[in-house]
Design a protein around this motif. Structure first.
Motif, PDB file in Angstrom:
ATOM      1  N   LEU A 631      -1.937  -7.709  -1.343  1.00  9.68           N
ATOM      2  CA  LEU A 631      -2.451  -6.474  -0.737  1.00  9.68           C
ATOM      3  C   LEU A 631      -3.100  -6.730   0.617  1.00  9.68           C
ATOM      4  O   LEU A 631      -3.381  -5.779   1.358  1.00  9.68           O
ATOM      5  CB  LEU A 631      -3.468  -5.822  -1.669  1.00  9.68           C
ATOM      6  N   ASP A 634       0.860  -6.743   5.266  1.00 11.85           N
ATOM      7  CA  ASP A 634       2.046  -5.893   5.157  1.00 11.85           C
ATOM      8  C   ASP A 634       3.300  -6.748   4.974  1.00 11.85           C
ATOM      9  O   ASP A 634       3.366  -7.890   5.439  1.00 11.85           O
ATOM     10  CB  ASP A 634       2.193  -5.022   6.398  1.00 11.85           C
ATOM     11  N   ARG A 669       2.626  -2.556  -0.215  1.00 13.18           N
ATOM     12  CA  ARG A 669       2.458  -3.189   1.094  1.00 13.18           C
ATOM     13  C   ARG A 669       3.735  -3.258   1.910  1.00 13.18           C
ATOM     14  O   ARG A 669       3.769  -3.915   2.941  1.00 13.18           O
ATOM     15  CB  ARG A 669       1.884  -4.598   0.928  1.00 13.18           C
TER      16      ARG A 669
END
Length: 772
Positions: A631, A634, A669
């Motif tokens: 998390l 990205d 993500r």
């Protein structure tokens, strides 16, 4: 705002004139104004007000103006006491400030009484958080402080404080009563040999949760009914009431006050209801809370409305409420939560979700019980995946773009009363309740201790029991699958909540048959809103023709996975010509790099789901890659396949509404489609799935020049699952031989190669992208 601007101007004028006293007076009035603001996050305003007032008090003290210092410091502490969710540090500071102000004031004066009264409140709030000890020794001195302060107020003819005094006594005695109840329960349970034997046999050291489980769901412990030797709640409460005789006097005073007032005191009525809901099993009466709740709504005090509303929802006897008023409260909840989330910062939204781990789901279930399908759907959409996805207050404004037109979105969830399904089809909402699948049944199937439910069996590493529990749940949930199948279109997105996050709902009843045959296409998401947002914000570039095969089959300290070690070579051979194929020993760093590229990533090895989902992790060479790590950055992967155990599992014991697992963390993500597993899979099932899935995927990519997107991934996932469901040992071995690999099997023959527990474990998460 106008008043605040005026105070600011007077402060600047006073500074210009060099009038330090007037500067502090203006600033103090601004602090008082902040403390009284009714906004969606009152704690934020009160925290700022307390800091201002404490600073002013300290400035007065440094100038030896002790009376003024005591006033401002007492106000600073009082504001903390009025907060909905003060921290322990803030409460301890409040107590410290009030003890300090007592030293600045003369005993038996109004000012001294005011400080002592607020000190009693600070001490109550701290005592409420304390465990252990003798309740009377803890609460009786606080009660004495309140009474002593009240006598001083009366002595000087100050009766304006009386309703506040009654509320403070009522709150104190409610907390005292609950502490006495817990003490009595613990004492009684410790004296019952049968109870201690049961606790020891299942490894539970905490007595109170076990006692509640025996009362509400003895079936989960393998018992037909609540044992006769367990003390009843009525007897526990009766003894607790006997231990707090001060309560009768306070209730008499409240009754007399309300009679003389001739009107509702909303704050007092809500406090009274809180006490009456506790003692309802004994006294069987309660004050109507809805007049006071409706006043909060009219005053736009949305945060306090939500706090009181969720308290009402958690009351076990809510069926005693007047249905019209109760339904009005329920229908206001989506609007209330939207107003709160829209204006709060990320930290406060996360706190809201942590403090209400199941309340919003239960509220949605209550709405569905009344047939309010549209508002139930909206409430679930506003409260699922809000923190884990990183959307926070953006969730309110997200629409329905970027998801397929004509696809149905289905929330499946449950409460202690029943299982509920609500489906959105275009602009219409339909739903159903399944009373036979109530909390008792589901708790036994998923988290039962004897026999072990599906989740407990996994924690105990009891594969045979987990297989049986999975099959039992599959049969129990067939009606849910039948209902969805009869009403959904050819394409649907399942959004499972509560315990259903850890089970393949798509496989149940006729829905399972329709999905496996290809008549229905099923996808999975947290919510429609989250899917819409993520689809609109993913990496929009072209697919990078790159296949990263990350393997951690021989990690020291972990069980060796010889078949998993063969997967990279098998999958790599199937890759389309011209693709860049990377085979690597998986580390946290190499996986993170692979996930940052818009290609395909496959991981094989061990993974582990934790009851705290942020600690779930992929086991790699070196340090593991946890959900928290995932998390933290990205990703761009078009497809991630996790050929490892429990990579799609969330136990639902913490952060229930976040739908958080290794699989969903990757999806949140940026990974477009992610395949993981609900439970531990065998090494043999893992390599069979991966080999068949990638052979089929790459065949379609190479022959038809199609893009690797959610529709294609779903098609290959579905065909692979259906193949595994029907494949014999000979057919599985033929697959390996076709891919030039020799994979040993313990039971080669004509029988089916895989059990339901093998093929139903694999779950695909992701929703096709489509513009309106």
């Amino acid at each position: 705002m106008s008043i605040a601007e005026i105070y600011g101007r007077t402060e600047r004028i006073a500074e210009y004139l060099g009038d330090e006293d007037q500067v502090l007076i203006s600033r103090g009035r601004l602090g008082q104004l902040l403390s009284k603001l009714v906004i969606t996050n009152r704690d934020q305003a009160k925290r700022a007000a307390s800091e201002i007032l404490e600073q002013i008090g300290n400035q007065y003290f440094s100038r030896r103006k002790y009376r003024e210092a005591a006033i401002e410091l007492t106000n600073a502490a009082m504001v903390v006491n009025e907060m909905h969710n003060p921290t322990l540090k803030e409460l301890e500071n409040s107590r410290s400030i009030l003890r300090r102000t007592l030293q600045m004031r003369k005993k038996n004066t109004i000012d001294f009484a005011y400080s002592e009264f607020n000190l009693a409140i600070s001490e109550r709030l701290l005592a409420k958080r304390q465990t252990g000890g003798v309740p009377r020794e803890l609460f009786s001195p606080i009660f004495t402080k309140l009474e002593r302060a009240h006598k001083v107020f009366v002595k000087f003819g100050d009766y304006d404080h009386y309703s506040v005094y009654l509320r403070a006594r009522l709150e104190l005695l409610t907390d005292w009563l609950l502490a006495e109840h817990d003490r009595i329960l613990e004492s009684r349970l410790a004296a019952i040999p049968d109870f201690i034997d049961l606790a020891n046999s299942i490894g539970l050291n905490e007595h109170k949760p076990l006692a509640r489980l025996l009362t509400t769901n003895p079936e989960s412990l393998g018992l037909d009914r609540t044992p006769d030797w367990l003390p009843s709640e009525e007897s526990n409460l009766s003894e607790a009431l006997f231990s707090v005789p001060e309560l009768s006097c306070v209730l008499d005073d409240i009754a007399q006050y309300k009679k003389e007032l001739g009107a509702n005191d909303c704050d007092l009525d809500l406090k009274l209801f809180e006490l009456e809901s506790v003692v309802y099993p004994v006294r069987r009466s309660f004050t109507d809370p809805f007049t006071a709740i409706n006043r909060l709504w009219a005053d736009q005090d949305y945060e306090l409305f939500l706090i009181k509303a969720t308290s009402l929802l958690q009351w076990e006897n809510s069926d005693q409420f007047e249905r019209k008023e109760y339904l009005l409260l329920l229908n206001r909840l989506p609007q209330c939560i939207a107003k709160i989330i829209e204006t709060w910062n990320d930290f406060d939204i996360e706190g809201l979700m942590k403090r209400n781990p199941a309340a919003f789901r239960f509220a949605a279930c209550e709405l569905m019980e009344f047939g309010e399908w549209d508002n139930a759907f909206r409430l679930l959409e506003l409260t699922r995946g809000v923190v884990a996805s990183g959307l926070y207050n953006q969730i309110v404004q997200i629409g329905e773009a970027n998801v397929p037109i004509g696809t149905d979105f289905v929330h499946v969830t449950h409460s202690p009363t029943a299982t509920y399904v609500v489906m959105k089809q275009a602009d219409a909402f339909v739903g159903s309740a399944f009373l036979n699948l109530n909390g008792k049944v589901l708790a036994a199937g998923f988290s039962g201790l004897s026999p072990a439910g599906l989740l407990i069996a996994q924690l105990n590493r009891n594969r045979s029991r987990a297989m049986s529990a999975a099959r039992e749940l599959h049969e129990q949930l067939s009606d849910v699958g039948d209902w969805i199948d009869a009403r959904c279109s050819e394409s649907l997105v399942i959004m499972a909540g509560g315990l259903f996050q850890s089970f393949p709902i798509w496989s149940t009843g006729n829905l399972g048959k329709s999905v496996l045959s290809g008549q229905k296409r099923v996808f999975h998401s947290t919510s429609l809103k989250v899917a819409s947002y993520l689809n609109g914000h993913r990496f929009a570039g072209d697919l990078k023709e790159q296949l990263s095969l990350q393997c951690a089959a021989e990690v020291p300290g972990q069980l060796s996975l010889p078949k998993a070690g063969l997967e990279p070579e098998l999958i790599g051979r199937a890759a389309p010509r011209g693709w860049d194929v990377e085979i690597a020993d998986a580390t946290a760093e190499s996986l993170t790099i692979a996930l940052s590229e818009p290609g395909i990533t496959h991981f094989t090895g061990h993974s582990m789901a934790s009851p705290n989902p942020k600690l779930s992790r992929l086991i790699t060479y070196g340090s593991p890659l946890s959900v928290d790590d995932i998390l933290d950055r990205d990703h761009k992967s078009r497809l991630v396949v996790l050929g490892s155990c429990q990579s799609a599992l969330t136990y639902g014991l913490a952060m229930q509404d976040e739908v958080l697992s290794i699989q969903t963390a990757l999806w949140y993500r940026g990974s477009e489609s992610v395949i993981g597993t609900y439970w531990p899979i065998s090494d043999y099932a893992g390599i069979a799935f991966s080999t068949h899935f990638f052979s089929l995927l790459f065949e379609l990519v190479e022959s038809d020049s199609v893009s690797v997107e959610a529709n294609l991934v779903q098609q290959c996932w579905r065909k692979t699952i259906n193949w595994m469901r029907q494949a014999t040992e000979d057919e599985v071995q033929s697959l390996f031989l076709e891919n030039a690999a020799s994979v040993s099997s313990q039971n080669v023959g004509s029988g089916l190669a895989f059990h339901f527990y093998d093929w139903a474990a694999f779950q695909m998460f992701g929703v096709p992208y489509e513009t309106a």
